[in-house]
Design a protein around this motif. Structure first.
Motif, PDB file in Angstrom:
ATOM      1  N   THR A 233      28.206  34.406  42.855  1.00  8.32           N
ATOM      2  CA  THR A 233      27.364  35.141  41.909  1.00  8.32           C
ATOM      3  C   THR A 233      26.381  34.189  41.238  1.00  8.32           C
ATOM      4  OG1 THR A 233      29.243  36.585  41.502  1.00  8.32           O
ATOM      5  CG2 THR A 233      27.417  36.771  39.968  1.00  8.32           C
ATOM      6  N   LEU A 234      26.883  33.011  40.892  1.00  8.57           N
ATOM      7  CA  LEU A 234      26.021  32.000  40.273  1.00  8.57           C
ATOM      8  C   LEU A 234      24.899  31.609  41.243  1.00  8.57           C
ATOM      9  CD1 LEU A 234      25.568  29.993  37.906  1.00  8.57           C
ATOM     10  CD2 LEU A 234      27.017  28.393  39.121  1.00  8.57           C
TER      11      LEU A 234
ATOM     12  N   PHE B 280      44.386  35.181  44.725  1.00  2.65           N
ATOM     13  CA  PHE B 280      43.655  35.836  43.627  1.00  2.65           C
ATOM     14  C   PHE B 280      42.722  34.844  42.926  1.00  2.65           C
ATOM     15  CE2 PHE B 280      43.639  36.270  38.986  1.00  2.65           C
ATOM     16  CZ  PHE B 280      42.893  37.426  38.859  1.00  2.65           C
ATOM     17  N   GLU B 281      43.257  33.671  42.605  1.00  7.98           N
ATOM     18  CA  GLU B 281      42.451  32.669  41.887  1.00  7.98           C
ATOM     19  C   GLU B 281      41.236  32.267  42.737  1.00  7.98           C
ATOM     20  OE1 GLU B 281      43.042  31.976  38.839  1.00  7.98           O
ATOM     21  OE2 GLU B 281      45.120  32.641  38.614  1.00  7.98           O
TER      22      GLU B 281
ATOM     23  N   ALA C 275      33.692  36.896  46.839  1.00  5.96           N
ATOM     24  CA  ALA C 275      35.068  37.298  46.576  1.00  5.96           C
ATOM     25  C   ALA C 275      35.846  37.417  47.891  1.00  5.96           C
ATOM     26  CB  ALA C 275      35.091  38.617  45.814  1.00  5.96           C
TER      27      ALA C 275
ATOM     28  N   ILE D 251      47.421  32.242  44.339  1.00  2.00           N
ATOM     29  CA  ILE D 251      46.281  31.358  44.644  1.00  2.00           C
ATOM     30  C   ILE D 251      45.188  32.141  45.378  1.00  2.00           C
ATOM     31  CG2 ILE D 251      45.611  29.318  45.991  1.00  2.00           C
ATOM     32  CD1 ILE D 251      48.248  28.044  45.065  1.00  2.00           C
TER      33      ILE D 251
ATOM     34  N   THR E 111      39.804  34.065  45.038  1.00  2.00           N
ATOM     35  CA  THR E 111      38.878  35.206  45.077  1.00  2.00           C
ATOM     36  C   THR E 111      37.952  35.171  43.868  1.00  2.00           C
ATOM     37  OG1 THR E 111      40.621  36.501  46.104  1.00  2.00           O
ATOM     38  CG2 THR E 111      38.775  37.744  45.210  1.00  2.00           C
ATOM     39  N   VAL E 112      38.549  34.976  42.710  1.00  2.00           N
ATOM     40  CA  VAL E 112      37.768  34.967  41.463  1.00  2.00           C
ATOM     41  C   VAL E 112      36.815  33.785  41.433  1.00  2.00           C
ATOM     42  CG1 VAL E 112      37.965  34.654  38.973  1.00  2.00           C
ATOM     43  CG2 VAL E 112      39.459  36.267  40.126  1.00  2.00           C
ATOM     44  N   LEU E 113      37.336  32.619  41.796  1.00  2.00           N
ATOM     45  CA  LEU E 113      36.518  31.408  41.718  1.00  2.00           C
ATOM     46  C   LEU E 113      35.299  31.502  42.648  1.00  2.00           C
ATOM     47  CD1 LEU E 113      36.138  28.541  40.628  1.00  2.00           C
ATOM     48  CD2 LEU E 113      37.485  27.718  42.539  1.00  2.00           C
TER      49      LEU E 113
ATOM     50  N   THR F 122      28.252  38.654  45.047  1.00  2.00           N
ATOM     51  CA  THR F 122      29.577  38.697  44.417  1.00  2.00           C
ATOM     52  C   THR F 122      30.634  39.145  45.433  1.00  2.00           C
ATOM     53  OG1 THR F 122      28.444  39.337  42.391  1.00  2.00           O
ATOM     54  CG2 THR F 122      30.819  39.623  42.431  1.00  2.00           C
TER      55      THR F 122
ATOM     56  N   ILE G  85      22.410  41.160  43.378  1.00  2.00           N
ATOM     57  CA  ILE G  85      23.436  40.173  42.995  1.00  2.00           C
ATOM     58  C   ILE G  85      24.821  40.629  43.460  1.00  2.00           C
ATOM     59  CG2 ILE G  85      24.679  39.285  40.962  1.00  2.00           C
ATOM     60  CD1 ILE G  85      22.136  37.837  41.076  1.00  2.00           C
ATOM     61  N   ARG G  86      25.039  41.931  43.436  1.00  2.00           N
ATOM     62  CA  ARG G  86      26.375  42.444  43.742  1.00  2.00           C
ATOM     63  C   ARG G  86      26.837  42.074  45.148  1.00  2.00           C
ATOM     64  NH1 ARG G  86      22.705  46.355  44.651  1.00  2.00           N
ATOM     65  NH2 ARG G  86      23.183  48.097  46.040  1.00  2.00           N
TER      66      ARG G  86
ATOM     67  N   GLY H 164      34.061  34.186  44.096  1.00  2.00           N
ATOM     68  CA  GLY H 164      33.222  35.320  43.697  1.00  2.00           C
ATOM     69  C   GLY H 164      32.251  34.887  42.615  1.00  2.00           C
ATOM     70  N   CYS H 165      32.760  34.116  41.677  1.00  2.00           N
ATOM     71  CA  CYS H 165      31.955  33.633  40.555  1.00  2.00           C
ATOM     72  C   CYS H 165      30.903  32.626  41.032  1.00  2.00           C
ATOM     73  CB  CYS H 165      32.896  32.959  39.566  1.00  2.00           C
ATOM     74  SG  CYS H 165      32.561  33.406  37.917  1.00  2.00           S
ATOM     75  N   LEU H 166      31.327  31.717  41.906  1.00  2.00           N
ATOM     76  CA  LEU H 166      30.386  30.699  42.384  1.00  2.00           C
ATOM     77  C   LEU H 166      29.258  31.338  43.208  1.00  2.00           C
ATOM     78  CD1 LEU H 166      32.851  27.824  43.392  1.00  2.00           C
ATOM     79  CD2 LEU H 166      31.294  27.862  41.453  1.00  2.00           C
TER      80      LEU H 166
END
Lengths: 260, 466
Positions: free
Chosen positions: A123-124, A112-113, A73, A110, A115-117, A69, A65-66, A119-121
């Motif tokens: 990972t999902l 950063f945001e 990201a 933005i 990257t997080v968004l 991610t 999974i990593r 990265g999360c998607l």
């Protein structure tokens, strides 16, 4: 009857066991692995347990999974910064007083945001892919309602007849609550899982709850709107009319409160 | 805990947590009714504003940010505690999070959903709200990504998306537990929602890896979202706003209000659903809390939340002091003018209300027994919620009403449309929260089981030997 019925079917070439105790299950898995019979096995548990993961995946690399991610990201970070830079360069009219079009401090938020968004998607996406979700085609043996409550399941597949006998012998030592050899099973027994007096099983009136809430909400919303409208027409509108203002024919601007 | 004391079992945990679901009592229906009525009142007020124009709101030039932005910041703040509890405390392996995190996450989702309405309400032409997002268009028009308002759009939408994913992923094993205890249509519905989850070794392995990453992503968001919200203000050249203090000040305030809201919401639930009972059948009050850590949501959790409020409330009080001190110390007549105005001007009651609710009222929690007294917890947590709304109102309204040019000074007071929408937002929030309570497990079943000692043959043998 207030119960869930489950047909405890086990396919040929498969041995299914249900354990009540975690320690005996861990020992059983260990011995099956040592006997080299656990090449195709599934263990189910109502909660994540490190001791189970350790005994099953000993020597395995960590979950991939990593990588999803990290990829997400990086993609998100690059895309976020690129989106801002390219759009600002594309439409150069936004030139704030000679400051740079591509401004790293201003674009970091933005980036950063994003990257997080992403990265999360990713990972999902990785989770869905690696867990093979939706898992509707999982074998029937693990679709046992007891296994999401307080029991542990241990299913071993792709066994020849002699292997299945050997597996049965090993597992029997650990006193599972239930032990079924698919080769021997002629008619699957029905497991009845009784639910307590109130149980959880929603009764007939309970299942109507959403309907009740929906109907009630609709009625209240309609009545409230009618009530508020009539209140408005009878009181607030009159006050406005007294001020020489007809709210129905003219937009209120800039503030109807100031209209005299 | 000694083995002779009663213990929770996995089966008991499933049963206890699922018990309140679907069962709609008359009181519950009445509460949903009140929430729906309040929500529809807010809806009507919005309809009124949409049809009459933004002039229907009580904006007094130059005050164009009023109750809507105040309430937006309030709800974003409320949404903070959920992710703090679920993600940050997960990474710190804090055990008290387990009982409260699911409902706190739900609070976050519904809080951000509520907050998300307000920019659309505030801009007036809500049907054009999608202009906030970058999308390819024939005029090649793009947003100004250097604007803090644009940062906020990204920050809030990312926060909502990540929180929603985190919330749903956490729910999957518990939805599977609901599925396995139902039949018929409901069973099929929950089977779909659980994505066919069966808790296999493969599923758990990847699930736990992914969950850690979600928590790691959500953690910086807790700090970033309200920092970005604070930049909506701090980046402006408005006195009383233009301060580097704002990000930590806002983040502390958000966590403060969020934790208070968690207490306000969960305390009645814990009493009604008897989640504060230990396995011995006794309520874990401050008088007998032997099994406190075994209760699903009990004094232990509220005590911890109150401590969190004490910490963040202390930071907030310090921030209030610093911003006023710096205002005075700067020797800038405009800067000090706004802070003086807040204390002695027309908005003084807002300021004193804020100080009382946020700085003084929580101090009672320094006393241990008052942190564990349900009555005191409830009253103080509500006061904090009220105080935090007034804090945002104090920041926004007073600064805009009293800017550089005395000729432009005004007194902004919200009108019935704005107040109606604000009150309606509470109805909207509670409506979703109440529905959630009955259709999803409000406590994380699988994670509570992790706190319970697993069933071991060796334990049984020891017991039999005794």
């Amino acid at each position: 009857m207030n119960a869930v019925f489950y047909e405890n079917k086990v396919q040929k070439g498969t041995v299914k066991s249900v354990f009540e105790h975690l320690d005996t299950l861990v020992n059983a898995i260990d011995e099956i692995k040592k006997a080299k019979l656990g090449h195709d096995m599934i263990v189910t548990a109502p909660l994540p347990r490190h001791d189970l993961e350790h005994v099953i995946y000993e020597g395995h690399a960590p979950s991939p999974i990593r990588w999803f991610t990290l990829t997400g990201a990086l993609f998100g970070g690059i895309m976020g910064f690129a989106l801002q830079s390219i759009t600002h360069l594309n439409w150069a009219m936004v030139i704030p007083a000679g400051k740079p079009l591509v401004s790293i401090p201003a674009f970091l938020v933005i980036t950063f945001e994003s990257t997080v968004l992403w990265g999360c998607l990713f990972t999902l996406f990785g989770l869905v892919l690696m867990c093979r979700l939706p898992a509707s085609n999982l074998q029937v043996e693990v679709k046992d309602p007891r296994l999401s409550d307080d029991k542990f399941g241990f299913v071993i597949n792709s066994l020849k007849s002699s292997e299945a006998t050997k597996v049965m012998e090993i597992l029997r030592k650990y006193e599972p609550l239930e032990l079924i050899n698919g080769n021997d099973q002629e008619r699957p027994p029905q497991v009845i899982i009784p639910l307590d007096e109130r149980g959880f099983e929603p009764n007939e009136t309970d299942t109507d709850m959403l309907l009740k809430v929906g109907i009630m909400t609709t009625i209240i919303v309609i009545l409230s709107i009618i009530g508020v409208r009539s209140y408005f027409d009878n009181t607030l509108a009159d006050q406005l009319k007294d001020q020489g203002y007809n709210y129905k024919t003219k937009a209120v601007a800039p503030s109807y409160r100031n209209v005299k | 805990m000694a083995s002779s004391q009663p213990r929770l079992t996995y089966g008991q945990v499933t049963k206890d947590i699922l018990k309140p679901m679907f069962n709609a009592s008359a009181v519950y229906l009445a509460l949903v009714g009140i929430a729906a009525a309040t929500m529809s009142w807010g809806g009507y007020c919005w309809y009124f504003q949409l049809t009459r124009g933004l002039g229907a709101a009580g904006y007094q030039p130059p005050v164009f940010w009023g109750v809507y932005i105040t309430t937006f910041v309030f709800w974003i703040g409320i949404g903070h505690a959920g992710t703090l509890i679920s993600a940050v405390l997960f990474l710190f392996r804090s055990k008290w999070r387990t009982g409260v995190y699911r409902a706190s996450e739900a609070m976050t989702i519904f809080g951000v959903m509520t907050a998300g309405l307000f920019p659309a309400i505030h801009v007036g032409r809500a049907w054009e709200a999608y202009w906030l997002f970058p999308y390819p268009n024939q005029r090649q028009l793009w947003q100004n990504f250097k604007s803090p308002l644009m940062w906020d759009v990204f920050a809030v939408s990312t926060y909502f998306s990540v929180s929603a994913i985190f919330f749903y992923i956490g729910l999957i094993p518990d939805i599977a537990a609901v599925r396995d205890r139902t039949r018929g249509f409901i069973n099929k519905l929950y089977d779909g929602l659980s994505l066919g989850w069966r808790g296999t070794d493969r599923q758990w392995r990847h699930y736990m890896a992914a969950y850690g990453f979600f928590a790691a992503f959500a953690t910086p968001l807790v700090l970033s979202v309200h920092s970005v919200v604070s930049w909506d203000f701090a980046m402006a050249q408005t006195m009383g706003w233009h301060s580097t203090l704002f990000p930590p000040y806002f983040v502390a305030g958000a966590i403060f209000s969020g934790c208070a809201m968690v207490i306000t919401l969960l305390l009645p639930l814990s009493v009604i659903f008897k989640w504060d009972y230990g396995p011995d059948g006794k309520r874990t009050t401050h008088k007998h809390d032997t099994y406190q850590k075994q209760a699903y949501i009990g004094v232990w959790h509220f005590d911890s939340l109150a401590k969190m409020c004490l910490l963040t409330g202390g930071i907030l009080t310090y921030a209030y002091g610093v911003e006023h001190y710096i205002g005075w110390y700067s020797d800038n007549v405009y800067e000090w003018g706004i802070f003086e105005y807040r204390i002695f001007g027309e908005y003084d009651w807002v300021f004193y209300m804020m100080c009382f609710c946020n700085c003084i009222a929580p101090l009672v929690w320094w006393k241990r027994s008052w942190r564990r007294n349900y009555g005191v917890l409830m009253v103080v947590s509500i006061l904090i919620n009220v105080g935090m709304w007034f804090e945002r109102y104090n920041i926004i309204a007073s600064a805009l009403a009293h800017q550089y040019d005395p000729a432009a000074w005004t007194l902004y007071t919200p009108n019935w449309v704005e107040m109606g929408i604000m009150i309606g937002s509470f109805g909207w929030f509670f409506f979703w929260f109440l529905l959630f309570l009955k259709i999803m497990p409000s406590i994380a079943i699988a994670e509570v089981k992790e706190l319970v000692r697993p069933p071991l043959k060796s334990d049984e043998e020891k017991g039999a030997a005794k």
